[in-house]
Design an enzyme around this catalytic site. Structure first.
Site, short mmCIF file in Angstrom:
data_model
loop_
_atom_site.label_atom_id
_atom_site.label_comp_id
_atom_site.label_asym_id
_atom_site.label_seq_id
_atom_site.Cartn_x
_atom_site.Cartn_y
_atom_site.Cartn_z
CB THR A 17 -36.06 67.36 -25.79
OG1 THR A 17 -35.19 68.14 -25.21
CG2 THR A 17 -37.39 67.91 -25.90
CG ASP A 56 -29.40 68.88 -20.57
OD1 ASP A 56 -30.40 69.74 -20.89
OD2 ASP A 56 -28.08 68.81 -21.17
CB SER A 57 -27.57 64.59 -23.29
OG SER A 57 -27.19 65.56 -24.25
CB SER A 58 -24.83 69.49 -21.86
OG SER A 58 -25.94 69.86 -20.82
CB THR A 75 -30.70 65.80 -29.54
OG1 THR A 75 -30.67 67.21 -29.11
CG2 THR A 75 -31.69 65.26 -29.76
CG ASP A 76 -27.47 69.49 -26.39
OD1 ASP A 76 -28.08 69.49 -27.64
OD2 ASP A 76 -28.16 69.96 -25.44
#
Ligand code: ASP
Length: 193
Positions: free
Chosen positions: A28, A71-73, A103-104
């Site tokens: 983000t 996306d960190s996922s 952040t995930d």
């Protein structure tokens, strides 16, 4: 993996003596709203327009941003290896490193990198944000400014925090002792016990 490189000198008065490498992996923090209100990747070359107070830090900053932010996922051990390699290859050129990450799974990546980088003597500070950098009250600005300060501060010529850490919402945590605990409010990370 392809990257875009931006070189930013934050001080206009004199050539800065401290060099920091920022690696933007995704998440983000590095997103902005376009005219239609959708989120698109931020061009880090324009960072001084978004955070003019960076001028006070007097840094020579290089930003390597992933052309396809992750996306960190979706971050996997292959990305940990790539990140470790990028820091290793640039280690002698910079005084400190700031990794911008979603952040995930930031705590997992910071933990893995802390075990990969044995005998580390320079700061590797992970940070991210709950709101995109274009949002009026985004936490991206404070998280990034303070991470840069931590990555560049020396005491008697030696880095103040020569380890892998997460800085988020006024809290500095060991990378391999942190956990995401909050997905809405700014205080997203803590260290249990
Ligand atoms: N889903 C995003 C990520 O972890 C959220 C964030 O950036 O915090 O990449």
């Amino acid at each position: 993996m392809k990257f875009t490189t931006s070189n930013i000198i934050t001080s206009s008065a004199k050539a800065p003596d401290t060099s920091i490498l920022i690696i933007y992996t995704g998440g983000t923090l590095g997103m902005v709203h376009n005219d239609k209100g959708s989120l698109i990747p931020f061009d880090f070359a324009s960072i001084m327009d978004h955070i003019p107070s960076l001028r006070k830090l007097e840094l020579n900053i290089t930003v390597l941003s992933f052309d396809n932010p992750i996306d960190s996922s979706n971050v996997n051990p292959g990305h940990w290896e790539l990140l470790g390699q990028m820091i290793y290859e640039n280690y002698s050129e910079y005084d400190g490193f700031v990794v911008l990450h979603g952040t995930d799974t930031m705590a997992f990546t910071a933990s893995a990198i802390s075990f990969m980088l044995e005998n580390l003597s320079k700061p590797v500070i992970f940070t991210g944000a709950q709101l995109p950098i274009s949002a009026p009250r985004s936490d991206a600005r404070e998280n990034l400014i303070t991470s840069l300060e931590i990555a560049s501060t020396k005491i008697n010529g030696k880095p103040m925090v020569p380890e892998v850490a997460i800085y988020f919402d006024s809290v500095l945590l060991r990378g391999n002792r942190s956990k995401k605990v909050e997905s809405v409010h700014f205080d997203a990370f803590e260290s249990e016990n």
